[in-house]
Design an enzyme around this catalytic site. Sequence first.
Site, PDB file in Angstrom:
ATOM      1  N   CYS A   1      -9.976   4.497  -8.839  1.00  0.00           N
ATOM      2  CA  CYS A   1     -10.063   4.595  -7.387  1.00  0.00           C
ATOM      3  C   CYS A   1      -8.701   4.241  -6.812  1.00  0.00           C
ATOM      4  O   CYS A   1      -7.852   3.662  -7.498  1.00  0.00           O
ATOM      5  CB  CYS A   1     -11.129   3.647  -6.854  1.00  0.00           C
ATOM      6  SG  CYS A   1     -10.824   1.910  -7.283  1.00  0.00           S
TER       7      CYS A   1
ATOM      8  N   HIS B   1      -3.578  -5.918 -12.660  1.00  0.00           N
ATOM      9  CA  HIS B   1      -3.461  -4.639 -11.957  1.00  0.00           C
ATOM     10  C   HIS B   1      -2.123  -4.512 -11.231  1.00  0.00           C
ATOM     11  O   HIS B   1      -2.053  -4.669 -10.009  1.00  0.00           O
ATOM     12  CB  HIS B   1      -4.622  -4.505 -10.977  1.00  0.00           C
ATOM     13  CG  HIS B   1      -4.602  -3.267 -10.149  1.00  0.00           C
ATOM     14  ND1 HIS B   1      -4.101  -2.059 -10.599  1.00  0.00           N
ATOM     15  CD2 HIS B   1      -5.025  -3.040  -8.861  1.00  0.00           C
ATOM     16  CE1 HIS B   1      -4.204  -1.152  -9.644  1.00  0.00           C
ATOM     17  NE2 HIS B   1      -4.748  -1.722  -8.586  1.00  0.00           N
TER      18      HIS B   1
ATOM     19  N   CYS C   1      -3.186   3.266  -6.550  1.00  0.00           N
ATOM     20  CA  CYS C   1      -3.551   2.733  -7.866  1.00  0.00           C
ATOM     21  C   CYS C   1      -3.693   3.815  -8.931  1.00  0.00           C
ATOM     22  O   CYS C   1      -3.783   3.504 -10.121  1.00  0.00           O
ATOM     23  CB  CYS C   1      -4.843   1.937  -7.766  1.00  0.00           C
ATOM     24  SG  CYS C   1      -4.759   0.634  -6.532  1.00  0.00           S
TER      25      CYS C   1
END
Length: 417
Positions: free
Chosen positions: A403, A372, A83
Amino acid sequence: MSDIYLVPGLRTPFVKAGGVYAKHSSIDLSVPLVREMAGRARPDFVVWGQVITHPDVSNIAREVVLDAGVDPTIPAFSTTLACSTSFMAAIEAGAMLGRGGAHLALVGGSESMSHVPIALKQRVADELMFLFAKDRAAAAERLARIGAGDFNLPARGWANRKSGRSMGEHTEDTVKRFAISREDQDAQALASHQGAIRGWDEGFFTDLVLPFDGVAADNLPRRDTSPEKLAGLKPAFDPANGTITAGNASPLTDGAAALWVADREGLARLGAEPTVRLVDWELAAIDYLDGDEGMLMAPARAIPRLLARHGLRFADIASWNVHEAFAAQVVANLRLAADASYRKERAGVDVDLGEFPWQHVNPHGGSIALGHPFAATGARVLSQAAKELAALPSGSRGIVSLCADGGSGTVGLLERV
C-alpha cells in the site's frame, strides 16, 4: 515482451531512525549495495528511489552510481511512488528489458528518516529569492528574522498533502469502518516479530543483508515481545478511542535495499538460473477523500483483480509478502479481498477466490518487525519473496502487495520457474 526475472539483491540492516545510521544520508546507505552488486555484473541501467527528497539531490540514482565508483557510463534514473517506490522501480525496469539493448537492471531505494529536510514556507522562500536578486543586504536582514512560523515543519508525521492527516490517522478510520480489533492487530504484529526472529535464527537473511557501519543485522525485531507487552501499549494516533500503537505499526527506519531485474540474457551475465519470474502486476488507487475506508485500502482491489485475471484462487498462492505499514491495514486488506460482497462492489471481481490462507503471510516477518525505510521497502519485500519462492517447487506462486500514501496499491504475481 521478454520474461522478467527477479534475483534477490542486498540490503543494509534496517535500524531505527535517529540511531546508529543518523550520521548517514540516503546516498551513503545506498552506495555499498550498488558497489557490491555492480561488482558482480555491470547493469545496463539503474533505477533508484527516495521518498523524502532533498533539495540538493535531483536524481539520487545517478548520484549513487557516481559515489559508488562504478562505471560512470551506466545510465541511472530515479522514481517515486511513496512506500511502493522500489517495487515500482522493478516494474519500470521489467518493462524496459529487451528494448534499447537493456537486459539487466539494478533497482532499489533508500531512506534516511533521520534526515528530514525542513523547508521554508513558499511565501518566505519567494520573498527571499526576490530580495537576493534585488537587494542582498535586505535579503540578509530578512534571513536574520526567520522564525519558527516561517518553516514547514513535519509536525504531523508526513501528513498527506490533500487531507492534512497522517497515515496512522487514516488507518484509524479503516479500523473503525471495518471493526478491526486491537487483538487482531497485535496478533499480526507478534507474528511479524516471530517470523523476523526465526528468519535471522535460521540464516534466511544472511545472504540478503550487507553489514553497514558496524551493524550486521536488523535491530528492530523484538525477541521479547508478547501479546501482553503489545496489549500494554497506548494508542499513538487516537488517544481516546484508537487501537494503533507503536507496537502494531511500522517504525521510523533508516536503510536501503536493492535487487536485480533481468531477462534471460541478463541472467546469463549474472551467472544466475531463471528461477523466479515476475508474471504480472496490478496498480490500483482509491478515492480516499470521498469515503471512510482510510488511505491504504487499494490492495483490497488490486489483489482480486490480479488473481482473477490469471484464473487463480487464494489457495493457488504459496507465499504472501504483504507490506505492514500498520497491522490494521494488513488485516483489513486481506480480509476484504476475501469478502465476496466487498470484492464485487469495490474491485469489480465476481468470482469465488476461496478461503484466505493466513498461515502463508510474511513467513519471515514484515515491515512492523523489520522496519520500513519508505523507498527501500519494495526491494526488501521483492528480494524476500523471490528467495522464499526459490526454495519451493516449480510452479509455486507468490503475491507481493504494498500500500502507499495517496491511496495507491501495487501488487505483483511471482512464479517459481
